[in-house]
Design a protein around this motif. Structure first.
Motif, PDB file in Angstrom:
ATOM      1  N   MET A  65     -75.760  60.565  42.359  1.00  0.00           N
ATOM      2  CA  MET A  65     -76.487  60.513  41.081  1.00  0.00           C
ATOM      3  C   MET A  65     -75.590  61.009  39.952  1.00  0.00           C
ATOM      4  O   MET A  65     -74.887  61.998  40.104  1.00  0.00           O
ATOM      5  N   PRO A  66     -75.640  60.325  38.814  1.00  0.00           N
ATOM      6  CA  PRO A  66     -74.869  60.819  37.669  1.00  0.00           C
ATOM      7  C   PRO A  66     -75.502  62.087  37.099  1.00  0.00           C
ATOM      8  O   PRO A  66     -76.704  62.332  37.267  1.00  0.00           O
ATOM      9  N   LEU A  67     -74.690  62.859  36.444  1.00  0.00           N
ATOM     10  CA  LEU A  67     -75.166  64.073  35.771  1.00  0.00           C
ATOM     11  C   LEU A  67     -75.887  63.716  34.483  1.00  0.00           C
ATOM     12  O   LEU A  67     -75.523  62.752  33.805  1.00  0.00           O
ATOM     13  N   MET A  68     -76.875  64.519  34.127  1.00  0.00           N
ATOM     14  CA  MET A  68     -77.474  64.399  32.803  1.00  0.00           C
ATOM     15  C   MET A  68     -76.454  64.936  31.800  1.00  0.00           C
ATOM     16  O   MET A  68     -75.802  65.970  32.078  1.00  0.00           O
ATOM     17  N   PRO A  69     -76.280  64.276  30.672  1.00  0.00           N
ATOM     18  CA  PRO A  69     -75.304  64.745  29.681  1.00  0.00           C
ATOM     19  C   PRO A  69     -75.545  66.201  29.285  1.00  0.00           C
ATOM     20  O   PRO A  69     -76.666  66.586  28.954  1.00  0.00           O
ATOM     21  N   GLY A  70     -74.491  66.998  29.348  1.00  0.00           N
ATOM     22  CA  GLY A  70     -74.546  68.397  28.937  1.00  0.00           C
ATOM     23  C   GLY A  70     -75.130  69.357  29.947  1.00  0.00           C
ATOM     24  O   GLY A  70     -75.178  70.564  29.696  1.00  0.00           O
ATOM     25  N   ALA A  71     -75.574  68.868  31.098  1.00  0.00           N
ATOM     26  CA  ALA A  71     -76.259  69.733  32.059  1.00  0.00           C
ATOM     27  C   ALA A  71     -75.360  70.837  32.597  1.00  0.00           C
ATOM     28  O   ALA A  71     -75.756  72.011  32.606  1.00  0.00           O
ATOM     29  N   VAL A  72     -74.168  70.509  33.049  1.00  0.00           N
ATOM     30  CA  VAL A  72     -73.302  71.515  33.672  1.00  0.00           C
ATOM     31  C   VAL A  72     -72.953  72.611  32.671  1.00  0.00           C
ATOM     32  O   VAL A  72     -73.121  73.809  32.961  1.00  0.00           O
TER      33      VAL A  72
END
Length: 176
Positions: A65-72
């Protein structure tokens, strides 16, 4: 004593919608744009009602699954002030457990295994805050709720809404 935040996985830190639509196009040949989903229920995302269940049983669906933008970056910033717990109602898809754990290890290595909770019912979670995209999880939570924007919750407004991770940081910085 530090306050704590429960953060949902799918739809909050992992972009489940992009993953579903990508896999759907690959397997069924029909491209659906995320903007077309606004206001639909989760059962109305794709024409083949069993597609999501089928994909969740396929190797790699949860792991890639791709990351949600800015999550990390945002979770890392929040972890300086709060105890962070990643909470996923993963028991609905028990075959997803190892892939979700691998995904978290690869993308959020700063989150200890002690702070990862795979459960069936999130009403047992006792953190100070919960960030989730599902009304069913937020409605029964006893702490402060933050509703992460999703196509299926656009018609609900009884929780504090954020549209992205920048808004989460702004809200938490405000002393919410």
């Amino acid at each position: 004593m530090r306050k704590s935040i429960a953060i949902d996985m799918d739809g909050v830190i992992a972009d489940e919608v992009v993953q579903l639509l990508t896999w759907y196009e690959r397997h069924y040949g029909l491209k659906i744009h995320p903007n077309e989903l606004s206001g639909r229920s989760e059962d109305e995302v794709v024409p083949e009602k069993d597609a999501y269940t089928k994909f969740t049983k396929m190797a790699g669906f949860f792991r890639t699954m791709p990351l949600m933008p800015g999550a990390v970056e945002s979770v890392k910033k929040l972890s300086a002030q709060y105890d962070i717990y990643i909470v996923s109602a993963a028991m609905q898809y028990p075959h997803s457990l190892s892939e979700k754990r691998e995904w978290l290890g690869a993308n959020f290595p700063f989150i200890s295994w002690r702070n990862i909770i795979f459960c069936g019912d999130k009403s047992i979670i006792g953190t100070d805050y919960m960030i989730d995209d599902h009304i069913k999880n937020l409605d029964y939570f006893k702490g402060k709720t933050i509703m992460f924007h999703a196509f299926h919750n656009v018609n609900h407004n009884h929780h504090t809404r954020v549209n992205n991770w920048d808004e989460v940081l702004t809200l938490m910085d405000s002393g919410f």
